[in-house]
Design an enzyme around this catalytic site. Structure first.
Site, PDB file in Angstrom:
ATOM      1  N   GLY A   1       0.699  -1.226  -0.018  1.00 48.43           N
ATOM      2  CA  GLY A   1      -0.070  -0.022   0.194  1.00 48.43           C
ATOM      3  C   GLY A   1       0.947   1.300  -0.110  1.00 48.43           C
ATOM      4  N   THR A   2       0.126   2.276  -0.160  1.00 50.17           N
ATOM      5  CA  THR A   2       0.814   3.689  -0.372  1.00 50.17           C
ATOM      6  C   THR A   2      -0.327   4.642  -0.221  1.00 50.17           C
ATOM      7  OG1 THR A   2       2.347   5.041  -1.302  1.00 50.17           O
ATOM      8  CG2 THR A   2       0.772   4.012  -2.781  1.00 50.17           C
ATOM      9  N   THR A   3       0.032   5.876  -0.108  1.00 45.87           N
ATOM     10  CA  THR A   3      -0.551   7.168  -0.301  1.00 45.87           C
ATOM     11  C   THR A   3       0.034   8.136  -0.949  1.00 45.87           C
ATOM     12  OG1 THR A   3      -2.148   6.785   1.841  1.00 45.87           O
ATOM     13  CG2 THR A   3      -2.273   8.622   0.754  1.00 45.87           C
TER      14      THR A   3
ATOM     15  N   ASP B   1       4.027   9.096   0.478  1.00 44.45           N
ATOM     16  CA  ASP B   1       4.860   8.630   1.438  1.00 44.45           C
ATOM     17  C   ASP B   1       6.075   7.967   1.026  1.00 44.45           C
ATOM     18  OD1 ASP B   1       3.311   6.599   0.652  1.00 44.45           O
ATOM     19  OD2 ASP B   1       3.792   5.441   2.368  1.00 44.45           O
TER      20      ASP B   1
ATOM     21  N   LYS C   1       8.207   7.765  -4.770  1.00 47.15           N
ATOM     22  CA  LYS C   1       6.855   7.296  -5.421  1.00 47.15           C
ATOM     23  C   LYS C   1       6.559   8.405  -6.423  1.00 47.15           C
ATOM     24  CE  LYS C   1       5.779   4.525  -1.598  1.00 47.15           C
ATOM     25  NZ  LYS C   1       4.774   4.112  -0.374  1.00 47.15           N
TER      26      LYS C   1
END
Length: 197
Positions: free
Chosen positions: A6-8, A23, A39
């Site tokens: 996951g990530t945002t 992040d 990212k």
């Protein structure tokens, strides 16, 4: 092993430019692999993409977009606009919908005007003033909806983006790190920084 990651990432468009933020944590299953991953990937000196999803797929997409942007410049003598690149990427993703690139991408840039777009793995394309991708999207969007105003300045938009990533990191176990990668794109160019939380 469950390979859930996951990530945002967030994107905000304001009058004077675009802010992209993400992040810097990479996770695999329930393990943090690193806290130092980028990212946000520059495609040109005025356009960048954020990554949520398969790292290999997004690296391939970045290479394709970089090549297309160079070809466009040599063929037409001017840079490809952010909207044109977003439409190109939408077509590439849609062409591969039966064997999709497992990514959700924000493309942001300032060529003729500030532009933000969100693309899903099948090529669905939405242009908007702000957007988020990744597992922390619900938390980030709540902050963006509350804080976004069309008259925000670049610094205010940057603070809002950082606040959105921080909120996602406090609630989503797959989002995190001790810093936020922030890319600011204005008519003067692109600037990358890492903000400690």
């Amino acid at each position: 092993m469950n390979r859930k990651t996951g990530t945002t990432t967030v994107g905000i468009k304001v009058k004077d430019g675009v802010i992209l933020a993400a992040d810097t944590q990479a996770s695999l299953d329930h393990m943090v692999e690193t806290l130092n991953i980028r990212k946000i990937i520059p495609i040109t000196d005025r356009i960048a993409i954020t990554t949520a999803g398969s790292v290999g797929d997004v690296q391939m997409i970045a290479r394709i977009l970089e090549a297309e942007a160079r070809y466009y410049y040599f063929a037409w003598g001017r840079p490809m606009t952010t909207k044109a690149m977003a439409n190109l990427l939408s077509n590439i993703l849609n062409e591969n919908k039966w064997f999709p690139y497992l990514v959700q991408i924000i493309i942001g840039g300032y060529v003729d005007e500030p532009t933000i777009a969100n693309l899903d793995p099948y090529g669905g394309l939405i242009f908007d003033n702000y957007t988020a991708t990744g597992s922390g999207t619900p938390f980030a969007i709540a902050i963006l909806e509350e804080g976004y105003k069309e008259n925000l300045g670049i610094e205010e938009a940057k603070e809002l983006a950082i606040k959105a990533i921080k909120a996602a990191g406090s609630r989503d176990v797959y989002t995190g790190s001790k810093k936020v990668q922030v890319v600011t794109i204005t008519k003067e160019g692109m600037q990358e920084e890492f903000i400690k939380l």
